[in-house]
Design a protein around this motif. Structure first.
Motif, PDB file in Angstrom:
ATOM      1  N   PRO A  94      71.480  48.588  38.853  1.00  8.24           N
ATOM      2  CA  PRO A  94      72.619  49.041  38.045  1.00  8.24           C
ATOM      3  C   PRO A  94      73.879  48.218  38.327  1.00  8.24           C
ATOM      4  CG  PRO A  94      71.456  50.901  38.991  1.00  8.24           C
ATOM      5  CD  PRO A  94      70.859  49.676  39.615  1.00  8.24           C
ATOM      6  N   MET A  95      74.688  47.988  37.298  1.00  5.79           N
ATOM      7  CA  MET A  95      75.887  47.163  37.439  1.00  5.79           C
ATOM      8  C   MET A  95      76.825  47.707  38.509  1.00  5.79           C
ATOM      9  SD  MET A  95      75.673  44.572  35.373  1.00  5.79           S
ATOM     10  CE  MET A  95      77.350  44.021  35.075  1.00  5.79           C
ATOM     11  N   LYS A  96      76.858  49.015  38.655  1.00  6.68           N
ATOM     12  CA  LYS A  96      77.732  49.606  39.662  1.00  6.68           C
ATOM     13  C   LYS A  96      77.303  49.218  41.069  1.00  6.68           C
ATOM     14  CE  LYS A  96      79.907  54.008  40.856  1.00  6.68           C
ATOM     15  NZ  LYS A  96      79.939  55.468  40.587  1.00  6.68           N
ATOM     16  N   GLU A  97      76.015  49.018  41.234  1.00  2.08           N
ATOM     17  CA  GLU A  97      75.482  48.625  42.552  1.00  2.08           C
ATOM     18  C   GLU A  97      75.544  47.124  42.760  1.00  2.08           C
ATOM     19  OE1 GLU A  97      71.247  48.755  45.014  1.00  2.08           O
ATOM     20  OE2 GLU A  97      71.499  49.929  43.184  1.00  2.08           O
ATOM     21  N   ASN A  98      75.197  46.346  41.724  1.00  3.32           N
ATOM     22  CA  ASN A  98      75.209  44.886  41.831  1.00  3.32           C
ATOM     23  C   ASN A  98      75.669  44.295  40.495  1.00  3.32           C
ATOM     24  OD1 ASN A  98      74.783  42.156  42.203  1.00  3.32           O
ATOM     25  ND2 ASN A  98      72.737  42.365  43.054  1.00  3.32           N
ATOM     26  N   PRO A  99      76.950  43.995  40.359  1.00  2.00           N
ATOM     27  CA  PRO A  99      77.486  43.480  39.094  1.00  2.00           C
ATOM     28  C   PRO A  99      77.062  42.042  38.783  1.00  2.00           C
ATOM     29  CG  PRO A  99      79.196  43.477  40.772  1.00  2.00           C
ATOM     30  CD  PRO A  99      78.007  44.168  41.374  1.00  2.00           C
ATOM     31  N   LEU A 100      76.360  41.387  39.706  1.00  2.00           N
ATOM     32  CA  LEU A 100      75.948  40.004  39.489  1.00  2.00           C
ATOM     33  C   LEU A 100      74.587  39.890  38.809  1.00  2.00           C
ATOM     34  CD1 LEU A 100      77.008  38.510  42.939  1.00  2.00           C
ATOM     35  CD2 LEU A 100      78.197  38.282  40.766  1.00  2.00           C
ATOM     36  N   LEU A 101      74.017  41.031  38.405  1.00  2.00           N
ATOM     37  CA  LEU A 101      72.683  41.065  37.808  1.00  2.00           C
ATOM     38  C   LEU A 101      71.649  40.533  38.795  1.00  2.00           C
ATOM     39  CD1 LEU A 101      73.302  39.835  34.140  1.00  2.00           C
ATOM     40  CD2 LEU A 101      73.137  42.181  34.989  1.00  2.00           C
ATOM     41  N   GLY A 137      72.382  37.382  42.592  1.00  2.00           N
ATOM     42  CA  GLY A 137      72.257  37.710  41.183  1.00  2.00           C
ATOM     43  C   GLY A 137      72.184  36.483  40.305  1.00  2.00           C
ATOM     44  N   VAL A 138      72.005  36.732  39.000  1.00  2.00           N
ATOM     45  CA  VAL A 138      71.890  35.642  38.034  1.00  2.00           C
ATOM     46  C   VAL A 138      73.156  34.800  38.012  1.00  2.00           C
ATOM     47  CG1 VAL A 138      71.655  35.107  35.581  1.00  2.00           C
ATOM     48  CG2 VAL A 138      70.227  36.880  36.603  1.00  2.00           C
ATOM     49  N   PHE A 139      74.325  35.446  37.957  1.00  2.00           N
ATOM     50  CA  PHE A 139      75.581  34.708  37.920  1.00  2.00           C
ATOM     51  C   PHE A 139      75.773  33.868  39.180  1.00  2.00           C
ATOM     52  CE2 PHE A 139      76.993  38.545  35.292  1.00  2.00           C
ATOM     53  CZ  PHE A 139      76.602  37.935  34.106  1.00  2.00           C
ATOM     54  N   HIS A 140      75.358  34.429  40.297  1.00  2.00           N
ATOM     55  CA  HIS A 140      75.496  33.755  41.584  1.00  2.00           C
ATOM     56  C   HIS A 140      74.655  32.482  41.623  1.00  2.00           C
ATOM     57  CE1 HIS A 140      75.135  34.136  46.266  1.00  2.00           C
ATOM     58  NE2 HIS A 140      76.017  33.227  45.910  1.00  2.00           N
ATOM     59  N   ILE A 141      73.396  32.597  41.256  1.00  2.00           N
ATOM     60  CA  ILE A 141      72.509  31.435  41.344  1.00  2.00           C
ATOM     61  C   ILE A 141      72.851  30.389  40.285  1.00  2.00           C
ATOM     62  CG2 ILE A 141      70.677  32.366  39.842  1.00  2.00           C
ATOM     63  CD1 ILE A 141      68.663  31.082  41.796  1.00  2.00           C
ATOM     64  N   LEU A 142      73.311  30.802  39.112  1.00  2.00           N
ATOM     65  CA  LEU A 142      73.707  29.835  38.096  1.00  2.00           C
ATOM     66  C   LEU A 142      74.876  28.979  38.575  1.00  2.00           C
ATOM     67  CD1 LEU A 142      73.467  31.725  34.667  1.00  2.00           C
ATOM     68  CD2 LEU A 142      72.146  29.740  35.430  1.00  2.00           C
ATOM     69  N   ALA A 143      75.899  29.624  39.146  1.00  2.00           N
ATOM     70  CA  ALA A 143      77.074  28.891  39.627  1.00  2.00           C
ATOM     71  C   ALA A 143      76.694  27.892  40.708  1.00  2.00           C
ATOM     72  CB  ALA A 143      78.127  29.871  40.146  1.00  2.00           C
ATOM     73  N   ASN A 144      75.867  28.330  41.651  1.00  2.00           N
ATOM     74  CA  ASN A 144      75.504  27.456  42.765  1.00  2.00           C
ATOM     75  C   ASN A 144      74.569  26.321  42.355  1.00  2.00           C
ATOM     76  OD1 ASN A 144      77.063  28.687  44.691  1.00  2.00           O
ATOM     77  ND2 ASN A 144      75.410  29.866  45.605  1.00  2.00           N
ATOM     78  N   MET A 145      73.602  26.610  41.507  1.00  2.00           N
ATOM     79  CA  MET A 145      72.635  25.582  41.136  1.00  2.00           C
ATOM     80  C   MET A 145      73.256  24.519  40.214  1.00  2.00           C
ATOM     81  SD  MET A 145      70.037  26.183  42.922  1.00  2.00           S
ATOM     82  CE  MET A 145      71.238  26.777  44.135  1.00  2.00           C
ATOM     83  N   LEU A 146      74.150  24.916  39.318  1.00  2.00           N
ATOM     84  CA  LEU A 146      74.840  23.930  38.493  1.00  2.00           C
ATOM     85  C   LEU A 146      75.689  23.014  39.361  1.00  2.00           C
ATOM     86  CD1 LEU A 146      75.922  26.101  35.415  1.00  2.00           C
ATOM     87  CD2 LEU A 146      74.187  24.301  35.466  1.00  2.00           C
ATOM     88  N   SER A 147      76.356  23.595  40.350  1.00  2.00           N
ATOM     89  CA  SER A 147      77.169  22.793  41.264  1.00  2.00           C
ATOM     90  C   SER A 147      76.306  21.859  42.101  1.00  2.00           C
ATOM     91  CB  SER A 147      77.989  23.712  42.190  1.00  2.00           C
ATOM     92  OG  SER A 147      78.854  24.527  41.448  1.00  2.00           O
ATOM     93  N   LEU A 148      75.149  22.354  42.526  1.00  2.53           N
ATOM     94  CA  LEU A 148      74.247  21.531  43.331  1.00  2.53           C
ATOM     95  C   LEU A 148      73.754  20.328  42.537  1.00  2.53           C
ATOM     96  CD1 LEU A 148      72.590  20.982  45.840  1.00  2.53           C
ATOM     97  CD2 LEU A 148      70.894  22.629  45.034  1.00  2.53           C
TER      98      LEU A 148
END
Length: 385
Positions: A94-101, A137-148
């Motif tokens: 749930p978004m309330k628990e993990n807003p990063l999906l 989460g999805v947002f987290h891994i997208l940001a890091n992998m694009l930067s990598l």
């Protein structure tokens, strides 16, 4: 009572950076006219371009591990409500628990997130490495992998997979080490400590190879601004800036060791065409490059060794630095830096499960027969949010 309290997630996030920030000046293979022969061309192989395959492999490994983590998480089995239910067991908490999906903190902990208590008292030092391959989460891994991809591919093309691979791995370990010394109440995951190591390596590479750069000052200022902006993002809550700082310092020192280039005179002399004479250059590297190499290697070994000893002895670095916590989060009127792990009391009576959050005293009743510990912890996190 639940077997183990779930903990907040300290993620390591860094924003996307522009590609090809700084470029070393390529050695031009100029034609040399000999009086007794045709024009001769020689390739200077020391500056050849490498084919980047390791960084894309790292990206694939991170994505695969995230998919495996979501499979293990199995939100429908462990939570009352999930985001994107059509994904089945790959649906998000749930978004309330993990807003990063993404998964629950309990799942990340099970998969190898950095948990200082388990490292120090559970002999699970491997978590200092595995946490760099997990994402919240999805947002987290997208940001890091694009930067990598943007940063890592350029470095691998210039210096090869061995140097860049070691730079990435050692920086990730250094980031985890500093994070563990300062953030001991929450778990931490993310690759941005290693990513900041690549940024630190780019900066030290610019410094140690200063004489071969065109537009030196512009390249230096651009890179410093990018680093400062990304470190500034780390003062937001729930972002592990200590991992950023530790990774950056490790990469910065290691860059002086791995990303050093020989001086031009030595290269020209080594690859000069037959019959071509130039000024004699005896030494491959300049004196200041050798000094930086030795000092950086000593500082890196001493720093990592001392940090590991302090961590395994259970030292909390915050006890010796009262202001250091501001490096990771600066409280404002809009947000608080206090993050408390969720603690709950649970009681199973037949098909009825009663859970009380110790943080806010909220109580809720669920009709769940024989609830598993992971299910209880997931409900506890939602109740305390």
């Amino acid at each position: 009572m639940a077997e183990g309290p779930p903990k907040d997630i300290q993620i390591r996030v860094n924003s996307r950076r522009g590609s090809n920030v700084v470029h070393p000046v390529e050695v031009e293979t100029t034609p040399v006219s000999l009086s007794l022969g045709p024009i001769v061309y020689r390739e200077i192989k020391h500056f050849k371009k490498w084919f980047p395959w390791l960084i894309p492999l790292f990206v694939i490994a991170n994505v695969v591990l995230f998919i495996i983590t979501m499979y293990v998480n199995d939100c429908p089995e462990n939570s009352d409500s999930c985001v994107a239910d059509f994904l089945g067991r790959f649906s998000f908490q749930p978004m309330k628990e993990n807003p990063l999906l993404g998964p629950s903190s309990h799942t990340l902990q099970k998969m190898g997130a950095l948990d200082v208590n388990k490292v120090v008292h559970g002999d699970q030092g491997w978590r200092l490495i595995t946490c760099n391959w997990l994402h919240a989460g999805v947002f987290h891994i997208l940001a890091n992998m694009l930067s990598l991809l943007v940063i890592g591919i350029r470095l691998e093309q210039e210096f090869g997979f061995v140097k860049v691979g070691l730079l990435y791995l050692v920086s990730g370990f250094g980031g985890s080490l500093l994070s563990a010394l300062f953030i001991q109440s929450n778990i931490s995951v993310g690759a941005s400590g290693a990513l900041f190591g690549l940024l630190g390596g780019m900066l030290s590479e610019l410094i140690t190879n200063w004489t071969i750069y065109a537009s030196k000052l512009a390249a230096f200022i651009t890179l410093v601004v990018i680093i400062v902006i990304n470190l500034a993002v780390g003062i937001l809550p729930h972002v592990d800036n200590f991992a950023h700082i530790g990774g950056f310092l490790s990469g910065f020192l290691l860059g002086f060791v791995f990303l050093i280039r020989p001086q031009f005179g030595w290269v020209r002399q080594r690859y000069a065409p037959p019959g071509h004479t130039s000024g004699s250059v005896k030494h491959k590297f300049k004196m200041y490059q050798c000094i930086l190499w030795v000092i950086s290697l000593i500082l890196l070994i001493v720093g990592l060794t001392l940090g590991l000893i302090l961590l395994l002895r259970g030292v909390d670095a915050n006890d010796h630095c009262s202001w250091c916590h501001y490096l990771s989060c600066v409280p404002t009127s809009r947000w608080s830096c206090k993050t408390e792990p969720a603690y709950c009391l649970s009681n199973q009576i037949g098909n009825q499960l009663n859970i009380t959050c110790s943080n806010n005293n909220r109580t809720s009743t669920y009709l769940i027969p024989d609830a598993s510990s992971s299910r209880i912890q997931g409900l506890c996190t939602q109740l305390c949010s």
